[in-house]
Enzyme design. Structure first.
Site, PDB file in Angstrom:
ATOM      1  N   ASP A  82      23.980 -15.958  11.376  1.00  0.00           N
ATOM      2  CA  ASP A  82      23.475 -17.298  11.085  1.00  0.00           C
ATOM      3  C   ASP A  82      24.626 -18.291  10.924  1.00  0.00           C
ATOM      4  OD1 ASP A  82      21.483 -19.170  10.780  1.00  0.00           O
ATOM      5  OD2 ASP A  82      21.215 -18.830   8.639  1.00  0.00           O
ATOM      6  N   LYS A 120      23.845 -19.192  -6.866  1.00  0.00           N
ATOM      7  CA  LYS A 120      22.670 -18.975  -6.025  1.00  0.00           C
ATOM      8  C   LYS A 120      21.650 -18.183  -6.852  1.00  0.00           C
ATOM      9  CE  LYS A 120      22.832 -17.835  -1.612  1.00  0.00           C
ATOM     10  NZ  LYS A 120      22.995 -17.040  -0.354  1.00  0.00           N
ATOM     11  N   VAL A 151      20.319 -23.388  -5.129  1.00  0.00           N
ATOM     12  CA  VAL A 151      21.741 -23.275  -5.454  1.00  0.00           C
ATOM     13  C   VAL A 151      22.096 -24.396  -6.421  1.00  0.00           C
ATOM     14  CG1 VAL A 151      24.088 -23.250  -4.547  1.00  0.00           C
ATOM     15  CG2 VAL A 151      22.230 -22.290  -3.186  1.00  0.00           C
ATOM     16  N   LEU A 206      22.055 -28.205  -6.026  1.00  0.00           N
ATOM     17  CA  LEU A 206      22.769 -28.579  -4.811  1.00  0.00           C
ATOM     18  C   LEU A 206      21.902 -28.480  -3.574  1.00  0.00           C
ATOM     19  CD1 LEU A 206      26.109 -26.672  -5.519  1.00  0.00           C
ATOM     20  CD2 LEU A 206      25.760 -29.141  -5.631  1.00  0.00           C
ATOM     21  N   GLY A 207      20.918 -27.630  -3.587  1.00  0.00           N
ATOM     22  CA  GLY A 207      20.077 -27.458  -2.414  1.00  0.00           C
ATOM     23  C   GLY A 207      19.117 -26.297  -2.594  1.00  0.00           C
ATOM     24  N   GLY A 251      17.537 -22.949  -0.525  1.00  0.00           N
ATOM     25  CA  GLY A 251      17.591 -22.059   0.618  1.00  0.00           C
ATOM     26  C   GLY A 251      16.341 -21.202   0.693  1.00  0.00           C
ATOM     27  N   GLY A 252      16.265 -20.401   1.758  1.00  0.00           N
ATOM     28  CA  GLY A 252      15.100 -19.549   1.940  1.00  0.00           C
ATOM     29  C   GLY A 252      14.983 -18.493   0.864  1.00  0.00           C
ATOM     30  N   PHE A 253      16.083 -18.156   0.195  1.00  0.00           N
ATOM     31  CA  PHE A 253      16.058 -17.116  -0.821  1.00  0.00           C
ATOM     32  C   PHE A 253      16.261 -17.682  -2.222  1.00  0.00           C
ATOM     33  CE2 PHE A 253      18.065 -15.399   3.079  1.00  0.00           C
ATOM     34  CZ  PHE A 253      16.912 -14.787   3.552  1.00  0.00           C
ATOM     35  N   GLY A 254      16.157 -18.994  -2.362  1.00  0.00           N
ATOM     36  CA  GLY A 254      16.245 -19.589  -3.671  1.00  0.00           C
ATOM     37  C   GLY A 254      17.167 -20.775  -3.719  1.00  0.00           C
TER      38      GLY A 254
END
Length: 634
Positions: free
Chosen positions: A431, A333, A319, A311-312, A314-317
């Site tokens: 955030d 996630k 999804v 799906l996308g 992120g900065g931490f991995g």
């Protein structure tokens, strides 16, 4: 309503509020005794009384339909019982069915306080769907609308049940030191609370330090456990009660046994995994609802983290979308193994989200800790995130009409208010942005991504950090420039988000087009009485323009430079929901925000326009020390 009262007050609940590690001194106890002694005499002719004495603030409130005699007896009982139950606490509160009493070493007069609260309901539903969904709601709303304008901020009434089973009784009331707006806000918040648990029940009540709502089958002037007066004293009742008690005790014994076995065989195993992350089960709050998934199940659900299911990032991995064997869709996630900060963020997210329960927050279903994998499993949000629609002109026009936008704004505001004021913790998100507001099947908003959130304890109102986390365009100036953050930092982000939703424009994207960020442009247009030019053209023909202009005004109040003059989220929710609340004028144009955006734009040209950043020391290092947190569970 029936005016027959019980012969003595009925105890409901109490809370000893601390503060922790700070017991009441002998002087404090002496002053408290003097303060409480004055209450009994006052209750002989007053239903509400508040007073302060040498730094101690106290009050009592008797129910508006209680007699003076019962009020006096109730307050006298409360003044005796509460110091006994909370002998070392400087702050405490007690509720009876007929009165409430509290004291504190902090001035709470005139303030709306929604915690602690006592929420109770019976297990039986109304037999008529219309009564639970329409009749009760309308009945309670009528009382809530009337109470703030009553002499004692109290209203009660009786209604015939829609199913023909008899009468229903309602009573709502606020403390006498609250103004009309505060009382209205408090009661409407309790209505929202009741929507998720009790609105279809035959009996329920919500008690808070500032207001209460009660709804019952029997006259509220009676004891809540009493049967209808027509059945009092009839033969056979005692036998029936004994049978009920014995059956209940048997059920309780079975429940305790099952709970013990569950804890022994399952909870301990899960607790050991969480302990590896420094997360104790006792700290989880709602930990019993957490599910531990095995890696094989996650592999099967996500087709072994296939590209098609991604799906996308992120900065931490990344999804991934997945589907469990029972058909339930999930979002997973996956913690990046190369992220030096990922473990801490993972621990933070688990500890936070598992404690949070609100319809406008994304729900964490479980986790997986197996081998090197550390995974969070969320409910799947079919419509992804708000930014996918808001900043796509075609999708925005086709899907985001005014009704949906207003619902997203109000829902997000309520979720943020819960984090700041109504949850067991005081949580600063840090955030909040369009990509972190997820949308369910009905386009209802849910705040997500708590990896960078912070918990505030006790009376803490702000904190300082050298590690600034957030997103360009949404960060409050004091946070971006000085590392200072508080609940008002989130309020600023919410103001920016509101402007984006109302205009259909990105805050920073607008800056790149015209030389101004959206918030500065909005302030100038609004100040020139041209606020209507900000409204997204795709909704301007089918929306209440005057209401949107008011909401632009609210957004600008949220996005003021000085955090001290920004409203709290409870005030924002109140302003959004009531046109009778007068709005102050924003003090100054948002120059600091514009200055910060200009600096950040110069120092990080290579970054995407909606990129999240992590800065260790100064704005000059932003482009070298950045991480993205673009997407979350979809």
């Amino acid at each position: 309503m029936d005016s027959t009262f019980p012969t003595s007050p009925t105890y409901a609940d109490h809370y000893c509020l601390g503060p922790e590690n700070q017991t009441a001194t002998a002087t404090y106890k002496s002053d408290l005794t003097a303060l409480l002694d004055s209450f009994s005499s006052r209750a002989s002719h007053l239903s509400f009384y508040n007073v302060s004495l040498d730094g101690i603030y106290g009050l009592f409130l008797c129910r508006g339909d209680a007699s003076i005699d019962l009020c006096r007896v109730c307050v006298a009982n409360a003044t005796q019982l509460l110091p006994q139950r909370c002998p070392s606490d400087r702050r405490a509160i007690i509720w009876y069915e007929q009165c409430m009493l509290r004291y504190s070493d902090i001035d709470f007069f005139g303030q709306v306080e929604l915690v602690p609260y006592n929420l109770r309901w019976n297990s039986g539903n109304t037999t008529s769907p219309d009564e639970g969904n329409i009749g009760t709601r309308g009945f309670i709303y009528t009382l809530v609308d009337r109470a703030p304008y009553s002499v004692n901020m109290s209203s009660g009434n009786v209604i015939e049940a829609g199913d023909g089973t008899g009468r229903r009784y309602g009573h709502v009331q606020c403390r006498g030191d609250l103004n009309v707006s505060a009382c209205s806000y408090c009661l409407r918040h309790l209505i929202n609370q009741s929507e998720t648990c009790c609105i279809g029940k035959t009996e329920w009540r919500v008690l808070t330090p500032s207001c209460f709502i009660k709804y019952e089958m029997y006259p509220i002037t009676e004891s809540p456990s009493a049967p209808p007066s027509a059945n009092k004293g009839k033969g056979g009742n005692s036998t029936r009660i004994i049978i009920i008690v014995l059956s209940t005790l048997g059920s309780v014994f079975v429940a305790i046994l099952v709970g013990f076995l569950y804890y022994s065989f399952f909870v301990r195993k899960r607790s050991s995994h969480l302990m590896e992350l420094g997360i104790r089960l006792s700290d989880e709050g709602h930990g019993e609802e957490m599910q531990q998934f095995d890696l094989a199940t996650i592999h099967h659900a996500t087709n072994k983290f296939s590209w098609e299911n991604k799906l996308g990032e992120g900065g931490f991995g990344p999804v991934y979308k997945g589907k469990l064997p029972n058909g339930e869709e999930i979002a997973v996630k996956r913690l990046s193994m190369i992220s030096s900060q990922g473990l801490e963020e993972f621990k933070n997210e688990v500890k936070l989200i598992v404690k949070l329960q609100h319809k406008n927050l994304v729900r964490l279903l479980g986790y997986c800790l197996e081998g090197d994998e550390k995974l969070l499993v969320y409910e799947f949000m079919a419509n992804a995130s708000l930014d996918r629609f808001l900043f796509d002109s075609e999708k925005c026009k086709a899907v985001l009409d005014w009704e949906k936008r207003s619902n997203i704004i109000i829902g997000t505001a309520r979720g943020l208010q819960y984090l700041h004021e109504d949850s067991r913790l005081k949580i600063i998100h840090r955030d909040l942005k369009a990509s972190n507001v997820l949308l369910d099947d009905d386009m209802n908003p849910k705040i997500s991504d708590f990896g960078t959130a912070r918990i505030f304890g006790g009376n803490q109102i702000e904190a300082n950090t050298e590690r600034v986390v957030g997103t360009y365009g949404y960060m409050a100036p004091e946070y971006a420039l000085e590392g200072l953050f508080s609940n008002k930092s989130d309020v600023y982000s919410f103001g920016i988000l509101m402007l984006e939703i109302l205009s259909g424009k990105r805050n920073r994207g607008f800056y790149q087009e015209s030389g101004q960020i959206l918030v500065t442009h909005a302030w100038m247009k609004w100040n020139e009485s041209k606020g209507h030019e900000l409204i997204d053209p795709s909704i301007v023909d089918g929306c209440p323009v005057s209401e949107i202009l008011r909401w632009i005004h609210i957004a600008l109040l949220c996005a003021q430079d000085d955090p001290a003059v920004r409203p709290t989220m409870s005030s924002v929710v109140l302003m959004l929901g009531s046109r009778s609340v007068n709005l102050p004028q924003p003090l100054t144009p948002p120059y600091s925000a514009a200055r910060f955006i200009s600096m950040s734009d110069q120092s990080s040209r290579s970054l995407a326009s909606d990129q999240s950043i992590t800065s260790a020391s100064s704005l000059l290092e932003l482009s070298e020390k950045s991480e993205t947190t673009e997407l979350d569970p979809r």
